[in-house]
Design a protein around this motif. Sequence first.
Motif, PDB file in Angstrom:
ATOM      1  N   SER A  67     -24.007   0.604  51.495  1.00 27.09           N
ATOM      2  CA  SER A  67     -24.962   1.702  51.669  1.00 27.09           C
ATOM      3  C   SER A  67     -24.301   3.034  51.969  1.00 27.09           C
ATOM      4  O   SER A  67     -24.921   4.084  51.793  1.00 27.09           O
ATOM      5  N   ASP A  98     -27.346   1.800  46.727  1.00 25.07           N
ATOM      6  CA  ASP A  98     -28.529   0.935  46.832  1.00 25.07           C
ATOM      7  C   ASP A  98     -28.789   0.204  45.527  1.00 25.07           C
ATOM      8  O   ASP A  98     -28.109   0.411  44.511  1.00 25.07           O
ATOM      9  N   THR A 103     -31.288   0.391  43.419  1.00 23.75           N
ATOM     10  CA  THR A 103     -31.768   1.206  42.307  1.00 23.75           C
ATOM     11  C   THR A 103     -30.610   1.830  41.540  1.00 23.75           C
ATOM     12  O   THR A 103     -30.574   1.797  40.305  1.00 23.75           O
ATOM     13  N   HIS A 132     -25.643  -5.239  52.973  1.00 24.10           N
ATOM     14  CA  HIS A 132     -25.765  -3.979  52.241  1.00 24.10           C
ATOM     15  C   HIS A 132     -27.182  -3.788  51.693  1.00 24.10           C
ATOM     16  O   HIS A 132     -27.699  -2.669  51.680  1.00 24.10           O
ATOM     17  N   PHE A 133     -27.782  -4.870  51.238  1.00 24.66           N
ATOM     18  CA  PHE A 133     -29.147  -4.785  50.724  1.00 24.66           C
ATOM     19  C   PHE A 133     -30.099  -4.295  51.815  1.00 24.66           C
ATOM     20  O   PHE A 133     -30.905  -3.382  51.602  1.00 24.66           O
ATOM     21  N   SER A 140     -29.396  -0.627  53.042  1.00 26.76           N
ATOM     22  CA  SER A 140     -29.778   0.397  52.069  1.00 26.76           C
ATOM     23  C   SER A 140     -31.291   0.480  51.882  1.00 26.76           C
ATOM     24  O   SER A 140     -31.767   1.294  51.092  1.00 26.76           O
ATOM     25  N   ARG A 141     -32.024  -0.361  52.614  1.00 19.79           N
ATOM     26  CA  ARG A 141     -33.494  -0.417  52.510  1.00 19.79           C
ATOM     27  C   ARG A 141     -33.942  -0.637  51.065  1.00 19.79           C
ATOM     28  O   ARG A 141     -34.935  -0.079  50.606  1.00 19.79           O
ATOM     29  N   SER A 142     -33.192  -1.464  50.361  1.00 19.45           N
ATOM     30  CA  SER A 142     -33.560  -1.786  48.990  1.00 19.45           C
ATOM     31  C   SER A 142     -34.769  -2.708  48.975  1.00 19.45           C
ATOM     32  O   SER A 142     -35.109  -3.355  49.972  1.00 19.45           O
TER      33      SER A 142
END
Length: 299
Positions: A162, A168, A170, A192-193, A196-198
């Motif tokens: 992130s 992220d 996207t 990381h997902f 990154s607020r994915s």
Amino acid sequence: MAAQRRRRLVTKTVIPQPASVREDFSAHDYSVAHLSALTLSPPELIEAAAEAGYRYVGLRLARVTPDEPHYPIATDPALLKRTKSALAATGIRVLDVELARIGPHDDPKRFLRLLETGAELGARHVITQLPDTDRDRKIEHFAQLCDLAAPLGLSADLEFPSWTETPDLTEAAHVLHAAGRPNAGMLIDLLHFARSRSSIGELARLPREWFHFAHVCDAPARIPSTVEGLIHTARYERLFPGEGGIDVTGILAALPPGIPYALEIPRASLTAQVGEKESLRRAITSTRRHLGTALRPAR
């Protein structure tokens, strides 16, 4: 041999399951990522993985930070030989190698020896990062790396920490779509997902063939407010699944069934108390216990 290795990259067709069917999360092979015990050399990591019950290891062939241990398998024939001997003696297999971290001024060809060594060790994937603000350039670099990896039977699996310039899901998905390479992959690292607020919904809609394995861990729900805090957690103090605030089963449920789960759970404080081997054993035991009590939600 190259043709045989390329065939290993073909993803099997997954037949949609009836809504009443739920998959057991425990029905997965496990790998240990080198960051979980970076003080162990590759032969030592392989032996520890075998003792703890893993099937695979991920090996760090290129130093990521200047002060971390470095194991130059690609340029040290003796270390390469010992690593191969450990694989043969234990039956452990290499799932992935790392790290092809391609910045703005890097030529992807400089990672060719890393790719060749990974292939020689039997690896399937090379973990890739793209810390570059120029989208067109990083797409081109990623495509070039994929082209270098393909003849060796390797996929290039893009990871998106992130705090980097590919931060992220996207942005990572845009790179893979634009590169359009059949051996392009995406590595979902649960830390990381979450950091990154994915979106889990977005993840579930992406092509299934992109996902070859996942980095599994947990962490506190509160996201650090500084890059230093993000990096510290990622490199030194992750948690076992179920101990933190990440939606571990929710994210894993959005990935294809049956992919290997690579445990990337560095815990410096625990390792200082019990040692690397015991920490690796606790990681797989705790993860199996947690995921064994959870079923993949019907969809």
